[in-house]
Design an enzyme around this catalytic site. Structure first.
Site, PDB file in Angstrom:
ATOM      1  N   PHE A  38       0.827  -1.212   0.000  1.00 36.58           N
ATOM      2  CA  PHE A  38       0.000   0.000   0.000  1.00 36.58           C
ATOM      3  C   PHE A  38       0.862   1.263   0.000  1.00 36.58           C
ATOM      4  CE2 PHE A  38      -2.322   3.037   2.931  1.00 36.58           C
ATOM      5  CZ  PHE A  38      -3.094   3.592   1.919  1.00 36.58           C
ATOM      6  N   ALA A  57      11.845  -3.621  -5.233  1.00 37.44           N
ATOM      7  CA  ALA A  57      11.994  -5.034  -4.895  1.00 37.44           C
ATOM      8  C   ALA A  57      10.717  -5.588  -4.282  1.00 37.44           C
ATOM      9  CB  ALA A  57      13.156  -5.226  -3.918  1.00 37.44           C
ATOM     10  N   ALA A  92       7.597  -5.728   5.451  1.00 37.21           N
ATOM     11  CA  ALA A  92       7.418  -6.144   6.849  1.00 37.21           C
ATOM     12  C   ALA A  92       6.287  -7.155   6.947  1.00 37.21           C
ATOM     13  CB  ALA A  92       7.106  -4.931   7.727  1.00 37.21           C
ATOM     14  N   TYR A 162       4.568  -7.592  17.244  1.00 36.78           N
ATOM     15  CA  TYR A 162       4.892  -6.791  16.065  1.00 36.78           C
ATOM     16  C   TYR A 162       5.754  -5.597  16.447  1.00 36.78           C
ATOM     17  CZ  TYR A 162       4.050  -3.246  12.450  1.00 36.78           C
ATOM     18  OH  TYR A 162       4.208  -2.256  11.507  1.00 36.78           O
ATOM     19  N   GLY A 211     -24.498   3.207   6.887  1.00 33.09           N
ATOM     20  CA  GLY A 211     -25.580   4.046   7.374  1.00 33.09           C
ATOM     21  C   GLY A 211     -26.200   3.598   8.674  1.00 33.09           C
ATOM     22  N   ILE A 212     -25.672   2.540   9.280  1.00 26.75           N
ATOM     23  CA  ILE A 212     -26.235   2.079  10.549  1.00 26.75           C
ATOM     24  C   ILE A 212     -25.792   3.008  11.674  1.00 26.75           C
ATOM     25  CG2 ILE A 212     -26.275  -0.333   9.783  1.00 26.75           C
ATOM     26  CD1 ILE A 212     -23.798  -0.825  11.492  1.00 26.75           C
TER      27      ILE A 212
END
Length: 331
Positions: A38, A57, A92, A162, A211-212
């Site tokens: 991303f 890469a 990662a 992490y 929309g809830i």
């Protein structure tokens, strides 16, 4: 600690800085790992816009990318490092609190710690002059104290496998910088959002779009985030700016918002209206524990505010997009 092993900028990095000032020298060659991810995809677009040459890469064979296989302590980077002046290490193993996926401590350590150390050592031996490591604000902790944003001077307090793996990599890089000529730059971003983002940002957007009614009107926290194009701009700045060498840089849009504020901004960006109803945060946390989503609910109710003043002042950097414009660009 916010600074370590600083030294004068390398000749090629100085050339790149001079080029941005209007001179036309030979440009620095960059290596971007995790280039298909991303953040990586947006970073490559920005590098192209800035006319900065790079190698991209990824793990497997893809047109226009260099395949390096799985990233761990034994990955051989020799074929991609020749001629590289700076490495931007994005690759990662990550966790996803929305779907509950968690590779586990062994995978985090193998990829994030051992893989980073292995690449950095080979980079230093190959003559790479600057290594930009994309870490995480979770090194500072899972939540900041109310009205006290995280700073680079904070004692690290990672609470997940992490985050521990990222901190271990940071410390190894700092140690390597003291025994080599390679400059280290560490960037700790909070949640990264933008068009195509997954995880909790995608989940929130889907909730707003549904929309809830959402029981989040009573949450009074503040959380920092960073738009993917802002992060890419900061990374490029960290590559070429001489003052970035030896620094821990906290990233963020510069504006922290409460969860209700974020939901309203998301709704506005999508041309909708957020339907928020009051519910005590303690009740939400109790429900989160009951359904096994405690960590996800904590992200909605806890504080996680980042002080980016050090980064901004040191690099004379301002995010290109404010949060409202960035959210509009995210849909």
């Amino acid at each position: 600690m916010c600074q370590f092993a600083r030294g004068p900028p390398s000749d090629s990095l100085c050339q790149t800085i001079a080029w941005h000032a209007g001179v036309d020298p030979e440009l620095t060659m960059l290596l971007v790992t995790g280039a298909t991810g991303f953040v990586g995809q947006d970073l490559l677009r920005r590098l192209r816009l800035r006319n900065l040459p790079f190698k991209a890469a990824c793990r497997s064979d893809r047109a226009g990318y260099l395949a390096v296989g799985d990233i761990d302590g034994g990955t051989d980077w020799k074929a991609v490092l020749p001629g590289v002046d700076a490495v931007i290490h994005l690759a990662a193993a990550n966790q996803n609190v929305v779907d509950g996926s968690n590779p586990g401590p062994e995978v985090f350590r193998t990829v994030n710690t051992e893989g980073t150390i292995n690449l950095a050592k080979q980079a230093a031996a190959s003559g790479v002059k600057r290594f930009i490591f994309i870490s995480t604000i979770k090194v500072n902790g899972e939540r900041s104290a109310k009205e006290r944003p995280f700073t680079p001077q904070d004692i690290p307090n990672p609470a997940t496998d992490y985050a521990v793996s990222k901190l271990e990599a940071e410390r190894a890089l700092i140690a390597l910088s003291k025994t080599s000529d390679m400059q280290i730059v560490i960037i700790r971003p909070p949640l990264v959002y933008g068009r195509g983002a997954g995880g909790s940002f995608k989940a929130l957007a889907q909730l707003v779009r549904s929309g809830i009614p959402l029981p989040m009107a009573s949450i009074g926290n503040r959380r920092s985030m960073i738009y993917v194009e802002n992060l890419a701009d900061l990374i490029v700045t960290a590559v070429v700016h001489p003052a970035a060498a030896g620094q821990v840089l906290l990233a963020g849009d510069g504006e922290a918002v409460s969860t209700p504020e974020l939901l309203r901004l998301l709704a506005a960006a999508m041309g909708r209206r957020a339907r928020l109803v009051p519910c005590p945060p303690a009740v939400l946390q109790m429900l989160g524990r009951a359904i096994g989503k405690e960590e996800l609910v904590s992200r909605l109710t806890d504080w996680l505010e980042v002080d980016t003043s050090h980064t901004r002042a040191l690099l004379d950097w301002t995010p290109p997009f404010d949060m409202r414009d960035a959210l509009k660009r995210s849909f």
